[in-house]
Design an enzyme around this catalytic site. Structure first.
Site, mmCIF file in Angstrom:
data_model
loop_
_atom_site.group_PDB
_atom_site.id
_atom_site.type_symbol
_atom_site.label_atom_id
_atom_site.label_comp_id
_atom_site.label_asym_id
_atom_site.label_seq_id
_atom_site.Cartn_x
_atom_site.Cartn_y
_atom_site.Cartn_z
ATOM 1 N N HIS A 151 23.754 0.283 11.194
ATOM 2 C CA HIS A 151 25.000 1.037 11.352
ATOM 3 C C HIS A 151 25.666 0.652 12.658
ATOM 4 O O HIS A 151 24.987 0.301 13.633
ATOM 5 C CB HIS A 151 24.710 2.537 11.335
ATOM 6 N N ASN A 171 0.834 -1.191 0.000
ATOM 7 C CA ASN A 171 0.000 0.000 0.000
ATOM 8 C C ASN A 171 0.876 1.251 0.000
ATOM 9 O O ASN A 171 2.108 1.177 0.021
ATOM 10 C CB ASN A 171 -0.949 -0.039 1.209
ATOM 11 N N LYS A 221 12.872 -9.199 16.136
ATOM 12 C CA LYS A 221 13.279 -10.609 16.229
ATOM 13 C C LYS A 221 12.339 -11.454 15.396
ATOM 14 O O LYS A 221 11.226 -11.034 15.060
ATOM 15 C CB LYS A 221 13.243 -11.068 17.684
#
Length: 183
Positions: free
Chosen positions: A112, A82, A163
């Protein structure tokens, strides 16, 4: 190893490498074209989507859509994204069949270093994301690097997936956790 090879293998790489910048520029140009193409021009939009993803598909992607490379995104049958979807695909992002992404979903393989000096040098890494079959990601869901989402999972609006999520579950929260089993 080239910076692209490092990126694709999950190692620290420099995102502003000349080759990677050129490849992102290509994807951003196609995204720009897609985002400027009338929604009713379905054939033109499908050609742009297939060019961006470098695969023949029946994927439907609403505008605006943004990604880094496009070629690292693989979609199964019946894929739908969407409005406002962003996929940072430094590493592979794989979707099974019948995946639905609600508005403003962000899927980010990029990360990072925590060390500020390393970050300031432009160091970056990317970890693959895999989304199973029959998955629905609600509005404003964010999926973080290295995550696998099982088959038949619903992730509630506003959730942050940090996770792996097991198959056949409804998951919500920040971080997203299973709250219900889907029979």
């Amino acid at each position: 190893m080239t910076e692209k090879e490092k990126m694709l293998t999950g190692e620290i790489y420099q995102a502003f490498d000349e080759q990677l910048v050129a490849e992102r520029d290509r994807a951003k140009a196609i995204c720009f074209q897609l985002n400027q193409t009338c929604p009713t021009q379905r054939e033109n939009r499908q050609l742009l989507i297939n060019t961006l993803l470098d695969q023949e598909s029946d994927a439907w992607i609403e505008s605006p859509f943004n990604c880094d490379y496009g070629y690292n995104i693989e979609v199964g049958k019946g894929f739908y994204a969407n409005h406002g979807c962003t996929i940072l695909d430094g590493a592979p992002v794989t979707f099974g069949d019948n995946c639905l992404l609600a508005p403003s979903v962000v899927i980010a393989t990029a990360g990072h270093p925590l060390d500020s000096v390393e970050r300031a040098k432009g160091d970056e890494y990317a970890k693959a994301i895999t989304v199973g079959n029959d998955v629905w990601l609600g509005a404003n869901v964010t999926v973080c690097p290295g995550v696998t989402i099982g088959d038949n999972v619903v992730v509630g609006a506003g959730s942050v997936v940090t996770k792996d999520l097991p198959a056949n579950t409804v998951c919500v929260g920040a971080p997203a956790k299973p709250v219900r089993v889907i029979d």
